[in-house]
Design a protein around this motif. Structure first.
Motif, PDB file in Angstrom:
ATOM      1  N   ASN A 144       1.154  11.306  -9.025  1.00 42.18           N
ATOM      2  CA  ASN A 144       1.822  10.567  -8.610  1.00 42.18           C
ATOM      3  C   ASN A 144       1.947   9.511  -7.589  1.00 42.18           C
ATOM      4  O   ASN A 144       1.728   8.563  -6.670  1.00 42.18           O
ATOM      5  CB  ASN A 144       0.051  10.852  -7.543  1.00 42.18           C
ATOM      6  CG  ASN A 144       0.027  11.161  -5.861  1.00 42.18           C
ATOM      7  OD1 ASN A 144       0.978  11.734  -5.502  1.00 42.18           O
ATOM      8  ND2 ASN A 144      -0.692  10.546  -5.314  1.00 42.18           N
ATOM      9  N   THR A 145       2.616   8.818  -8.561  1.00 44.90           N
ATOM     10  CA  THR A 145       3.630   7.212  -7.960  1.00 44.90           C
ATOM     11  C   THR A 145       5.169   7.929  -8.088  1.00 44.90           C
ATOM     12  O   THR A 145       5.701   8.335  -9.260  1.00 44.90           O
ATOM     13  CB  THR A 145       3.122   5.922  -9.317  1.00 44.90           C
ATOM     14  OG1 THR A 145       2.999   6.366 -10.694  1.00 44.90           O
ATOM     15  CG2 THR A 145       2.144   6.116  -9.317  1.00 44.90           C
ATOM     16  N   VAL A 146       5.800   7.057  -7.682  1.00 44.34           N
ATOM     17  CA  VAL A 146       7.284   7.524  -8.044  1.00 44.34           C
ATOM     18  C   VAL A 146       8.475   6.372  -9.473  1.00 44.34           C
ATOM     19  O   VAL A 146       7.750   5.123  -9.996  1.00 44.34           O
ATOM     20  CB  VAL A 146       8.051   5.684  -6.462  1.00 44.34           C
ATOM     21  CG1 VAL A 146       9.311   6.469  -6.965  1.00 44.34           C
ATOM     22  CG2 VAL A 146       7.545   6.762  -5.522  1.00 44.34           C
TER      23      VAL A 146
ATOM     24  N   HIS B  19       8.468  12.132  -9.781  1.00 42.72           N
ATOM     25  CA  HIS B  19       6.951  11.327  -9.092  1.00 42.72           C
ATOM     26  C   HIS B  19       6.301  11.306 -10.172  1.00 42.72           C
ATOM     27  O   HIS B  19       6.014  12.831 -11.175  1.00 42.72           O
ATOM     28  CB  HIS B  19       6.464  12.167  -7.957  1.00 42.72           C
ATOM     29  CG  HIS B  19       6.084  11.089  -6.884  1.00 42.72           C
ATOM     30  ND1 HIS B  19       4.931  11.633  -6.616  1.00 42.72           N
ATOM     31  CD2 HIS B  19       6.909  11.159  -5.767  1.00 42.72           C
ATOM     32  CE1 HIS B  19       4.987  10.846  -5.328  1.00 42.72           C
ATOM     33  NE2 HIS B  19       6.261  10.328  -5.019  1.00 42.72           N
TER      34      HIS B  19
ATOM     35  N   GLY C 263       2.160   8.769   0.056  1.00 39.38           N
ATOM     36  CA  GLY C 263       2.821   7.975  -0.387  1.00 39.38           C
ATOM     37  C   GLY C 263       2.045   6.354  -0.422  1.00 39.38           C
ATOM     38  O   GLY C 263       2.187   5.275  -1.263  1.00 39.38           O
ATOM     39  N   GLU C 264       0.202   6.365   0.006  1.00 43.57           N
ATOM     40  CA  GLU C 264      -0.046   5.810  -0.274  1.00 43.57           C
ATOM     41  C   GLU C 264      -1.089   5.446  -1.395  1.00 43.57           C
ATOM     42  O   GLU C 264      -1.446   6.342  -1.508  1.00 43.57           O
ATOM     43  CB  GLU C 264      -0.754   5.537   1.654  1.00 43.57           C
ATOM     44  CG  GLU C 264      -1.729   4.452   1.414  1.00 43.57           C
ATOM     45  CD  GLU C 264      -2.466   4.201   2.969  1.00 43.57           C
ATOM     46  OE1 GLU C 264      -2.318   5.428   3.488  1.00 43.57           O
ATOM     47  OE2 GLU C 264      -3.328   3.976   3.149  1.00 43.57           O
ATOM     48  N   VAL C 265      -0.764   4.102  -1.721  1.00 43.84           N
ATOM     49  CA  VAL C 265      -2.058   3.697  -2.592  1.00 43.84           C
ATOM     50  C   VAL C 265      -3.599   3.941  -2.341  1.00 43.84           C
ATOM     51  O   VAL C 265      -4.067   3.244  -1.041  1.00 43.84           O
ATOM     52  CB  VAL C 265      -1.551   1.963  -2.766  1.00 43.84           C
ATOM     53  CG1 VAL C 265      -2.946   1.950  -4.349  1.00 43.84           C
ATOM     54  CG2 VAL C 265      -0.202   2.298  -4.028  1.00 43.84           C
TER      55      VAL C 265
ATOM     56  N   LEU D   8       0.904  -1.395  -0.293  1.00 45.94           N
ATOM     57  CA  LEU D   8      -0.110   0.073   0.159  1.00 45.94           C
ATOM     58  C   LEU D   8       1.136   1.176   0.246  1.00 45.94           C
ATOM     59  O   LEU D   8       0.440   2.104  -0.160  1.00 45.94           O
ATOM     60  CB  LEU D   8      -1.069  -0.081   1.629  1.00 45.94           C
ATOM     61  CG  LEU D   8      -2.120  -1.114   1.380  1.00 45.94           C
ATOM     62  CD1 LEU D   8      -2.672  -1.114   2.387  1.00 45.94           C
ATOM     63  CD2 LEU D   8      -2.744  -0.926  -0.321  1.00 45.94           C
ATOM     64  N   LEU D   9       2.301   1.073   0.623  1.00 47.74           N
ATOM     65  CA  LEU D   9       3.143   2.282   0.122  1.00 47.74           C
ATOM     66  C   LEU D   9       4.029   2.611  -1.296  1.00 47.74           C
ATOM     67  O   LEU D   9       5.186   3.032  -0.944  1.00 47.74           O
ATOM     68  CB  LEU D   9       3.749   2.315   1.663  1.00 47.74           C
ATOM     69  CG  LEU D   9       2.752   2.676   2.450  1.00 47.74           C
ATOM     70  CD1 LEU D   9       4.284   3.098   4.276  1.00 47.74           C
ATOM     71  CD2 LEU D   9       2.430   3.914   3.322  1.00 47.74           C
ATOM     72  N   LYS D  10       2.904   2.032  -1.953  1.00 51.15           N
ATOM     73  CA  LYS D  10       3.554   1.607  -3.428  1.00 51.15           C
ATOM     74  C   LYS D  10       4.160   3.130  -4.250  1.00 51.15           C
ATOM     75  O   LYS D  10       5.435   3.739  -4.894  1.00 51.15           O
ATOM     76  CB  LYS D  10       3.121   1.037  -4.927  1.00 51.15           C
ATOM     77  CG  LYS D  10       3.221  -0.297  -4.550  1.00 51.15           C
ATOM     78  CD  LYS D  10       2.874  -0.585  -5.801  1.00 51.15           C
ATOM     79  CE  LYS D  10       3.392  -2.353  -6.403  1.00 51.15           C
ATOM     80  NZ  LYS D  10       3.544  -3.220  -7.112  1.00 51.15           N
ATOM     81  N   ASN D  11       3.925   4.162  -3.208  1.00 54.22           N
ATOM     82  CA  ASN D  11       4.191   5.643  -3.638  1.00 54.22           C
ATOM     83  C   ASN D  11       5.013   6.400  -3.656  1.00 54.22           C
ATOM     84  O   ASN D  11       5.080   7.725  -3.389  1.00 54.22           O
ATOM     85  CB  ASN D  11       2.753   5.893  -3.415  1.00 54.22           C
ATOM     86  CG  ASN D  11       1.693   5.737  -5.097  1.00 54.22           C
ATOM     87  OD1 ASN D  11       2.476   4.880  -5.858  1.00 54.22           O
ATOM     88  ND2 ASN D  11       0.613   5.432  -4.704  1.00 54.22           N
TER      89      ASN D  11
END
Lengths: 379, 711
Positions: free
Chosen positions: B247-249, B244, B91-93, A301-304
């Motif tokens: 919003n994703t790395v 980023h 950072g949370e999906v 869930l912390l993929k970002n």
């Protein structure tokens, strides 16, 4: 020219024919029919679980972990691996390992436990917490029906170790507490045949099951995820206090213990937290307890979130060393000196590590080859 | 009225595009998410049109425009803070179902207003059907102009927020100017509006920067901006630089683990490699590592704006040659680079969208193969962790990708690990023992750390490799342009992390019976309208629905096929959208002028023929003709749709005066929303492109048959 009525009738007939040829439709739609999220036909184990109490009004209370799930008939506990059937509680994963590997012991990581050896690593589906960063979420957050399971009894595991000359079995990846019975029986049988057992756990277990298990374990690695109760509540889905209590009990029982702290950027990476951790370990577990700081990689869930910066890990290391901890390690950093074990007496390298390779080993038994200082652990 | 209709089109398309972009960027949306958000938008428009069209409701368009001017930028602001405001960690999906619900709620105000404006403007005149057709015509022209303006300005000159503010001010100013008939009011108003845009927009960036600081806190925001392809942020923390994207790395520097994973494995099999083609951003460690190995690296990535921003933060290698093109339109020989490469690293990211999944098709593999030297190696790094266990969803994804690779390459290999690597070649390079791999890596001028014997002995153990091979042989599925399976498979993997998502996505994606919802809706609506006593008029409601459903389905199919075969080229997609909008206007105009009784028949016949012709020809069109082919296709499809709308309006509204002027439009939009949600997103991977086109042709045929019955 057909009439409106006859046209509707035609459509109705067509639909009826299509419905009667129902075998054809799924084939036409084809696609992803081979996809099955749940396979309810999978056979699960039905070994009675330990540490539960039947409740007077029906249902049971599970006592394996501090969660103390109240489970009614045909329901499962939070972990999804234990089920109440007619007020008898069963473990569904006994002998059903969904992961099987032979890992270097350094991968666990256990740095003071027979370095250069390997461990037969097993896990079953399920977990009693839900860490948002879980690296093994595809087994830990699943139910046993959702994983591919191998039928491996404790006897089969011990035999496998002996055949392949693997000295240790590691209960790892997911949370071994939820397959307690499987782990207990395997560890007990393993000891009878000279196979060691190590538990890689979050430490979220009740006191009595742990006390009963400790004589059969040779080492425990605990993931201490934070020193903050709110972190445990919001990110882990558990509680901190029982974990800290169990750590003290493990240490008192004399079982070899190493700690891992996963540094998650922005969530548990402040200097204050590192200081608190170091002080607590020093006061309660002793300065000779190895502490590993692990690098976070985006998962589950912390993929970002990005991986942990090297500087943050180095800060954690500096703080712990300054507080007096003797064995502090950083993982997953290129050629970093903190991968190796140094003698607190003479400061020389005792075990030189590069990844899972050991390029230098300067121990005589558990004594430093250079100054003769006793190094804690099993060597 | 015509100017207001134009403004409506301008505002509506602007709102739709900007909000969709922001939602995808903030909630990291995938293919399913985009269609759900679009569905939410269209539904809001349909409800707005229906409610606003009730005869007893009368609202001044200027009031709605005034509200809309405020609501659009405010919604963008809300979208940007929505992840934090809804309790998610940085950072949370955000799970799919929650993200979809958030998107629908946030789409509602602007969509609803856009819908309401349609009957509100149409009720300016007493003539019912004439006014509706006029609004439809000029709304189409406005949408055409708005779409082109958004496509050319956003990302190049202004941010999404600036565009939203500018659109708001513009529509409000013009509607206020129209509201007054006196020149001494009109001129100052127009000047004030222009001045507000001219002087106000430069004030926006500092506000947006503060918003970014708040949004990404506790990271330091080095740069945050829009490109044509999404939202970018370059962040830093403790010396690390993070890219980023939506919003994703996307990349982190330094991330040696990643760089070694991409560069070293091909060199273990092809030690003499010198030229590498990298599809992705190479500045975050890959180019630096290639440099230290003395390799020449060409990196292909569309985002030229990003290169400039990255250069201000990082020092990419001097030897790095960046090509701002899509791989599909990249012509190595004409760009002055070496014609062929020893290694191609294909790193388009997870196949969660059709834009990414097109790289995992036989078509793309053939393209890559043509870029490789004989004996060259293709490396595909995937994000799937197969180090300890291979989950069911990963088995499905990996075996599908591997099947595609095997289709074009004679020899393949795979490395398990936290990131699974797929390697392919036309030569038998992979039959070497582990010791040779380790020795070759050891002899490189740069000594790797993560991809070295220290870790490889565990990573490439027989047990792990066998498990991975076993997983990759589980299915025989092939991801192709005709049937793109990977976005669904990726959605299933993502859904696994959330119980509600898992239930919903699994039901939608893995139960083919759900796709019967679409024909069921079509048939029920058909029967409901054709069976009535007043069927001649009422059947027009079905025609409205069909116009929306077919037009949006064909539009999305054309975009999909174009993107899958020619690449995601921004300006060319703009041409296609423009052609479609223009077609709508042309069709409406022609139908108005010709005043034929059989307009609907002709329009439906054209749509039927177009679907069939597209089915027969889309795969055989030569590359140089593709853009013309799709432009012509969309122009004709939209022209027929525009004409069908006019015919339906004439048929339903007749000479009635007290009638819901928004109903027909609402039904057309409802048809569009069904098309948006189901056609390419749900049905395409399930039944394939051929059956989808046949289904669309069947809907046109059904409507035609209905016309014959309900004369």
């Amino acid at each position: 020219m057909i009439s409106r009525r006859s046209f509707i009738r035609c459509i109705g007939c067509g639909a009826a024919v299509a419905a009667s040829q129902s075998d054809l439709l799924p084939e036409f739609l084809g696609g992803v029919q081979n996809v099955m999220a749940f396979d309810y036909t999978k056979e699960l184990s039905s070994v009675e679980a330990r540490y539960y109490k039947k409740q007077p009004g029906g249902g049971i209370e599970c006592g394996i972990c501090p969660r103390h799930c109240f489970v009614t008939d045909l329901e499962r506990g939070y972990c999804g691996a234990r089920e109440n059937r007619g007020d008898t509680y069963y473990t569904l994963v006994y002998g059903l390992s969904c992961a099987l590997n032979i890992d270097p012991i350094e991968k666990k990581p256990l740095y003071h436990f027979y370095p250069r050896t390997t461990a037969l690593s097993i896990a079953t589906a399920g977990c009693n917490v839900n860490c948002k960063f879980c690296q093994n979420w595809e087994i830990s957050q699943m139910r046993p029906e959702q994983t591919d399971n191998l039928d491996l009894s404790p006897r089969a595991l011990v035999d496998m170790c002996r055949q392949r000359r693997v000295p240790t079995i590691a209960y790892t990846y997911s949370e071994p507490v939820i397959f307690y019975e499987y782990m207990y029986d395997t560890a007990e049988l393993g000891h009878q045949h000279g196979v060691k057992s190590v538990m890689i756990t979050g430490g979220y277990i009740e006191q009595q099951p742990l006390t009963d298990l400790l004589p059969h374990l040779d080492a425990i690695k605990v993931d201490l995820k934070s020193m903050r109760e709110d972190y445990y509540r919001d990110v882990v889905g558990g509680e901190l206090k029982p974990v800290l209590d169990r750590l003290i009990e493990i240490k008192k029982a004399g079982c070899w213990l190493e700690l891992v702290y996963l540094v998650v950027p922005t969530l548990n990476d402040t200097e204050a937290e590192f200081t608190e951790l170091a002080r607590w370990v020093k006061a309660n577990l002793g300065t000779d307890t190895p502490v590993h700081f692990s690098r976070f990689f985006p998962q589950y869930l912390l993929k970002n979130l990005p991986p942990t910066p090297q500087r943050t890990l180095e800060t954690a290391h500096e703080i712990c060393v300054a507080e007096g901890l003797q064995y502090v390690y950083l993982g997953n950093l290129r050629g970093h000196r903190t991968e190796s074990t140094y003698c607190p007496g003479c400061g020389k390298i005792l075990i030189g590590r590069r990844g899972y390779n050991i390029f230098q080993y300067d121990l005589n038994g558990d004594l430093c080859k250079h100054c003769g200082k006793e190094i804690p652990g099993h060597f | 009225m015509k100017t207001r209709a134009f403004l409506l089109g301008f505002y509506s398309i602007g709102g739709q595009v900007l909000l969709l972009r922001e939602l995808v960027a903030s909630l990291n949306g995938d293919e399913l998410f985009i269609s759900t958000a679009l569905f939410g938008w269209l539904l809001a428009v349909a409800v707005g049109a229906y409610i606003g069209g009730k005869p007893n409701i009368r609202t001044e368009p200027v009031v709605l425009f005034a509200i809309g001017a405020l609501v659009l930028p405010a919604t963008i602001l809300l979208i940007r803070i929505s992840p934090g405001a809804t309790g998610y960690l940085v950072g949370e999906v955000i799970p799919f179902v929650k993200a979809a619900l958030i998107s629908m709620v946030l789409m509602l105000p602007v969509g609803f207003l856009s819908g309401w404006l349609f009957p509100s403007i149409a009720s300016d005149e007493a003539r019912v059907r004439g006014s509706i057709i006029d609004v439809y015509l000029f709304e189409g022209i406005g949408a055409f102009a708005g779409g082109l303006a958004i496509l050319f300005f956003v990302g190049s000159f202004v941010s999404a927020m600036q565009a939203a503010i500018a659109i708001g001010i513009a529509v409000l100013t013009v509607s206020l100017v129209l509201f007054s008939s006196r020149w001494f009011v009109r001129i100052p108003l127009a000047v004030a509006g222009a001045a507000l845009i001219w002087f106000g927009l430069p004030l926006t960036p500092p506000v947006e920067e503060s918003l970014s600081d708040f949004r990404y806190e506790p990271f330091v925001v080095e740069a945050s901006f829009d490109t044509h392809y999404g939202r970018q942020a370059i962040l830093s923390r403790e010396g690390d630089v993070i890219l980023h994207t939506d919003n994703t790395v996307e990349a982190v520097y330094p991330d040696l683990n990643n760089a070694e994973d991409l560069i070293i494995p091909p060199l273990a099999y092809c030690p003499g490699a010198e030229n590498i083609l990298y599809v992705g951003r190479a500045e975050f460690g890959v180019s630096q590592l290639a440099d230290s190995l003395g390799l020449t690296l060409v990196a292909v990535d569309l985002r030229a704006e990003l290169s400039r921003a990255v250069d201000e933060v990082l020092n990419p290698s001097q030897r790095l040659k960046r090509v701002h093109r899509d791989l599909f339109t990249y012509d190595a020989s004409s760009s002055g680079e070496p014609g062929n490469f020893d290694v191609v690293i294909l790193n388009p990211g997870s196949p969660d969208s059709y834009r990414a999944s097109r790289f995992y098709t036989p078509f793309a593999m053939r393209l890559v193969r043509s870029l490789l030297n004989p004996g060259g190696i293709l490396l595909i790094p995937t994000s799937y962790d197969t180090d300890r266990y291979v989950g069911v969803e990963e088995q499905r994804l990996l075996s599908t990708i591997m099947n595609v690779v095997r289709k074009e390459f004679a020899f393949t290999d795979a490395w398990p690990g936290n990131r699974t690597l797929i390697l392919a070649s036309d030569s038998s390079l992979f039959y070497i023992p582990y010791d040779t791999i380790a020795a070759r890596i050891d002899s490189l001028p740069y000594r790797p750390y993560f991809v070295s014997d220290s870790y490889l002995v565990d990573r490439l153990s027989i047990l792990k490799k066998e498990r991975l091979y076993d997983a990759m042989n589980r299915l025989e599925d092939i991801n192709s342009i005709e049937k793109p399976l990977l976005p669904h498979y990726q959605a299933l993997l993502r859904a696994k992390a959330d119980a509600v998502d898992s239930t919903v996505i699994t039901q939608v994606v893995t139960r083919p019976w759900y796709s019967l919802v679409v024909p069921a809706i079509v048939v029920l609506l058909f029967l409901g309208t054709i069976g009535s006593r007043r069927s001649r008029g009422r059947f027009a409601l079905f025609l409205f629905f069909v116009a929306g459903f077919i037009s949006l389905s064909l539009e999305l199919i054309s975009f999909y096929v174009y993107q899958a075969s020619s690449g995601s080229l921004y300006t060319e997609i703009a041409v296609l959208i423009g052609a479609f909008m223009l077609g709508l206007a042309v069709g409406t105009y022609l139908a108005l002028r010709l005043e034929r009784n059989d307009t609907a028949h002709i329009a439906l016949f054209v749509l039927f023929v177009l679907a069939i012709v597209f089915l027969i020809t889309y795969a055989i069109v030569p590359a140089w003709l593709t853009i013309f082919y799709h432009t012509l296709f969309l122009l004709l499809a939209a022209t027929a749709t525009g004409a069908l709308f006019v015919a339906a309006t004439r048929r339903y509204y007749g000479e009635q005066s007290m009638v819901n002027r928004g109903l027909g439009y609402a039904l057309e939009i409802a048809g569009s929303s069904i098309g948006a949600l189901f056609s390419t997103t749900v049905l395409l991977p399930m039944i394939g492109l051929a059956w989808l086109l046949i289904g669309i042709a069947a809907v046109a045929g059904l409507a035609y048959a209905g016309l014959l019955i309900a004369r």
